[in-house]
Design a protein around this motif. Structure first.
Motif, short mmCIF file in Angstrom:
data_model
loop_
_atom_site.label_atom_id
_atom_site.label_comp_id
_atom_site.label_asym_id
_atom_site.label_seq_id
_atom_site.Cartn_x
_atom_site.Cartn_y
_atom_site.Cartn_z
N ILE A 73 52.99 3.33 26.56
CA ILE A 73 51.99 3.90 25.65
C ILE A 73 51.00 4.72 26.48
O ILE A 73 50.56 4.28 27.55
N ARG A 74 50.66 5.91 25.97
CA ARG A 74 49.75 6.77 26.73
C ARG A 74 48.29 6.30 26.59
O ARG A 74 47.88 5.93 25.49
N PRO A 75 47.54 6.36 27.69
CA PRO A 75 46.12 5.96 27.60
C PRO A 75 45.26 7.14 27.16
O PRO A 75 44.43 7.64 27.92
N LEU B 252 44.09 2.32 20.60
CA LEU B 252 45.37 2.04 19.95
C LEU B 252 45.15 1.80 18.46
O LEU B 252 44.10 1.37 18.03
N HIS B 253 46.19 2.11 17.69
CA HIS B 253 46.07 2.02 16.23
C HIS B 253 47.23 1.21 15.67
O HIS B 253 48.10 0.75 16.41
N LEU B 254 47.21 1.07 14.35
CA LEU B 254 48.24 0.24 13.71
C LEU B 254 49.66 0.75 13.95
O LEU B 254 50.60 -0.03 14.01
N GLY B 255 49.81 2.08 14.10
CA GLY B 255 51.13 2.66 14.39
C GLY B 255 51.64 2.18 15.73
O GLY B 255 52.81 1.79 15.87
N ASN B 256 50.78 2.17 16.74
CA ASN B 256 51.17 1.67 18.06
C ASN B 256 51.54 0.19 17.96
O ASN B 256 52.50 -0.26 18.58
N TYR B 257 50.77 -0.55 17.17
CA TYR B 257 51.05 -1.98 17.07
C TYR B 257 52.40 -2.23 16.39
O TYR B 257 53.28 -2.88 16.95
N VAL C 42 60.39 1.49 20.41
CA VAL C 42 59.50 2.61 20.09
C VAL C 42 59.49 2.83 18.58
O VAL C 42 60.34 2.30 17.87
N GLY C 43 58.55 3.64 18.12
CA GLY C 43 58.49 4.01 16.71
C GLY C 43 59.44 5.16 16.42
O GLY C 43 60.06 5.74 17.32
N LYS C 44 59.53 5.49 15.13
CA LYS C 44 60.49 6.50 14.68
C LYS C 44 60.25 7.87 15.31
O LYS C 44 61.17 8.64 15.53
N ASP C 45 58.97 8.16 15.63
CA ASP C 45 58.63 9.47 16.20
C ASP C 45 59.32 9.73 17.55
O ASP C 45 59.36 10.85 18.03
N GLN C 46 59.87 8.68 18.17
CA GLN C 46 60.46 8.83 19.50
C GLN C 46 61.98 8.96 19.48
O GLN C 46 62.61 9.03 20.54
N LYS D 213 57.66 3.70 10.86
CA LYS D 213 56.68 4.79 10.88
C LYS D 213 55.48 4.33 10.06
O LYS D 213 55.60 4.08 8.86
N VAL D 214 54.34 4.17 10.70
CA VAL D 214 53.14 3.77 9.98
C VAL D 214 52.44 5.03 9.49
O VAL D 214 51.99 5.85 10.30
N PRO D 215 52.35 5.21 8.15
CA PRO D 215 51.78 6.46 7.62
C PRO D 215 50.27 6.50 7.78
O PRO D 215 49.62 5.47 7.87
N GLY E 238 51.75 12.66 7.09
CA GLY E 238 52.02 12.38 8.50
C GLY E 238 51.87 10.91 8.87
O GLY E 238 51.82 10.02 8.03
N LYS E 239 51.78 10.68 10.21
CA LYS E 239 51.71 9.32 10.72
C LYS E 239 50.33 9.05 11.33
O LYS E 239 49.63 9.98 11.69
N MET E 240 49.98 7.77 11.43
CA MET E 240 48.76 7.44 12.16
C MET E 240 48.97 7.85 13.61
O MET E 240 50.06 7.69 14.15
N SER E 241 47.91 8.36 14.23
CA SER E 241 48.06 8.83 15.60
C SER E 241 46.73 8.75 16.32
O SER E 241 45.67 8.75 15.69
N LYS E 242 46.77 8.64 17.67
CA LYS E 242 45.55 8.38 18.43
C LYS E 242 44.49 9.46 18.23
O LYS E 242 43.32 9.18 18.16
N SER E 243 44.94 10.72 18.19
CA SER E 243 43.92 11.76 18.21
C SER E 243 43.83 12.60 16.93
O SER E 243 42.84 13.30 16.74
P1 ADP Z 1 50.25 8.39 19.83
O1 ADP Z 1 51.30 9.14 19.04
O2 ADP Z 1 49.30 7.69 18.97
O3 ADP Z 1 49.61 9.17 20.96
P2 ADP Z 1 51.99 7.27 21.85
O4 ADP Z 1 52.66 8.60 21.93
O5 ADP Z 1 51.26 6.76 23.03
O6 ADP Z 1 51.04 7.21 20.57
O7 ADP Z 1 53.07 6.21 21.39
C1 ADP Z 1 53.06 4.85 21.76
C2 ADP Z 1 54.05 4.08 20.91
O8 ADP Z 1 53.55 3.93 19.59
C3 ADP Z 1 55.41 4.76 20.76
O9 ADP Z 1 56.42 3.77 20.83
C4 ADP Z 1 55.38 5.36 19.39
O10 ADP Z 1 56.67 5.43 18.81
C5 ADP Z 1 54.52 4.36 18.64
N1 ADP Z 1 53.82 5.00 17.51
C6 ADP Z 1 52.79 5.88 17.59
N2 ADP Z 1 52.36 6.22 16.34
C7 ADP Z 1 53.15 5.54 15.46
C8 ADP Z 1 53.21 5.44 14.02
N3 ADP Z 1 52.33 6.07 13.23
N4 ADP Z 1 54.15 4.63 13.46
C9 ADP Z 1 55.02 3.94 14.25
N5 ADP Z 1 55.02 3.98 15.60
C10 ADP Z 1 54.09 4.76 16.21
#
Ligand code: ADP
Length: 332
Positions: free
Chosen positions: A11-13, A17-22, A147-151, A187-189, A195-200
């Motif tokens: 996981i990138r610092p 962290l958010h619910l998607g990461n969890y 990993v999540g679906k985005d990967q 994928k946590v919306p 879109g998806k939940m995301s750090k930034s």
């Molecule tokens: P971000 O996209 O928030 O910067 P990272 O790229 O650091 O997060 O991803 C860290 C992990 O969290 C990866 O395994 C990624 O698949 C997962 N992840 C990030 N956002 C989501 C999301 N909305 N739903 C499911 N998994 C997610």
């Protein structure tokens, strides 16, 4: 006893962290740590592709470590380490770069997204992000990548690079595959229905593990809804589907069933549904937030965690790099 299968993820610092990461990543880390040989890393080198300013890096690295541990990750069981502490990564990244083509890298969805988001900084690291990620994974000859679906696409690219390497130099690496305990990757919306939940991106539509109770309630209550279905059993619009999806992550089966029934019978009150969801989110996030805050107080402990993790990760990396150098013919 047979050797455990190897698992790697990172996981990138780059922020809280958010619910998607969890639910996309950390939940699986915690479940996997007993049954697999696990390497979980704070991807600090990757963060340079989008966050070249390193002023906040140390605090962010500490936070990612603390949040992972607060979620249940045990640094005694898994190797929990920083990417930059394992120098072998850079060497393998260089070798793999020779097997990655500009055309395929340019077609990567995440690259195209980042080009749109930061047109002023389309650096070569951004382009070769999937190569560095492959190096991180195969440095431990890992098989499973939670990993999540985005990967998904990055993992497919990792398999291509691995196959090219094995074909050219001999079988060194297993093909890595994305892993989730259920059939589907998660994928946590985001709360704004897109879109998806995301750090930034869109922080008001993302629930962070550090959010306090009032902020959680405020964000959930702002989620997009409408006046409700008119026909019984009608298909849900995306933004309503998303609220149900979030509820499925934290609420009890009875609660979910009640609102599903209400929806199908056209008597659903979205205000009540969001209130319930907010309370269930608060119950879920509060203990993680409190535990994280107490871990963050103890820098000596965090340093010990990183040292122990680096030691385990470097032992594994060293063994792999010996095989790699030999296979490639660097043995003179
Ligand atoms: P971000 O996209 O928030 O910067 P990272 O790229 O650091 O997060 O991803 C860290 C992990 O969290 C990866 O395994 C990624 O698949 C997962 N992840 C990030 N956002 C989501 C999301 N909305 N739903 C499911 N998994 C997610």
């Amino acid at each position: 006893m047979s050797k455990k299968e190897i698992v790697m993820s990172g996981i990138r610092p780059t922020g809280f962290l958010h619910l998607g990461n969890y639910f996309g990543a950390i939940r699986n880390y915690v479940r996997m740590q007993d049954d697999f040989e696990c390497y979980f890393m704070v991807a600090d080198l990757h963060s340079l592709t989008t966050h070249p300013d390193t002023k906040e890096l140390k605090a962010n690295v500490h936070r990612v470590l603390a949040e992972n541990i607060a979620c249940g990750l045990d640094p005694e069981k898994a190797a929990l380490y920083c990417q930059s502490h394992v120098y072998e990564t850079s060497e393998l990244y260089l070798y793999l770069n020779m097997l990655a083509y500009k055309g395929e890298l340019e077609k990567t969805t995440t690259f195209k997204d980042k080009v749109r988001l930061q047109p002023e900084n389309v650096n070569a690291g951004l382009l070769t992000y999937p190569v560095l990620q492959t190096a991180d994974i195969v440095l431990h000859r890992a098989r499973y990548v939670p990993v999540g679906k985005d990967q998904e696409q990055h993992l497919e690219m990792a398999r291509n690079f691995v196959n090219r390497f094995n074909h050219r130099y001999g079988d060194v690496f297993p093909e890595p595959i994305a892993f989730n305990y259920n059939d589907e990757l998660v994928k946590v919306p985001s709360l704004d229905g897109s879109g998806k939940m995301s750090k930034s991106e869109n922080q008001l539509a993302t629930l962070y593990l550090a959010d306090d109770d009032e902020l959680i309630r405020k964000k959930v209550m702002k989620a997009k809804t409408d006046s409700g279905p008119i026909e019984p059993n009608s298909t849900k619009p995306d933004y309503i589907e998303n609220i149900f999806a979030l509820m499925k992550l934290v609420s009890s089966p009875d609660t979910i069933k009640k609102f599903e029934d209400d929806y199908n019978n056209c008597v659903i009150r979205y205000g009540d549904m969001k209130k319930q969801l907010a309370e269930d989110m608060v119950m879920f996030i509060t203990p993680v937030r409190e535990k994280t805050n107490s871990i963050l107080q103890d820098e000596v402990y965090l340093k010990k965690v990183m040292d122990l993790g680096a030691e385990k990760a470097r032992a594994s990396a060293k063994a792999t790099m010996q095989l790699v150098r030999e296979a490639m013919g660097f043995n003179y």
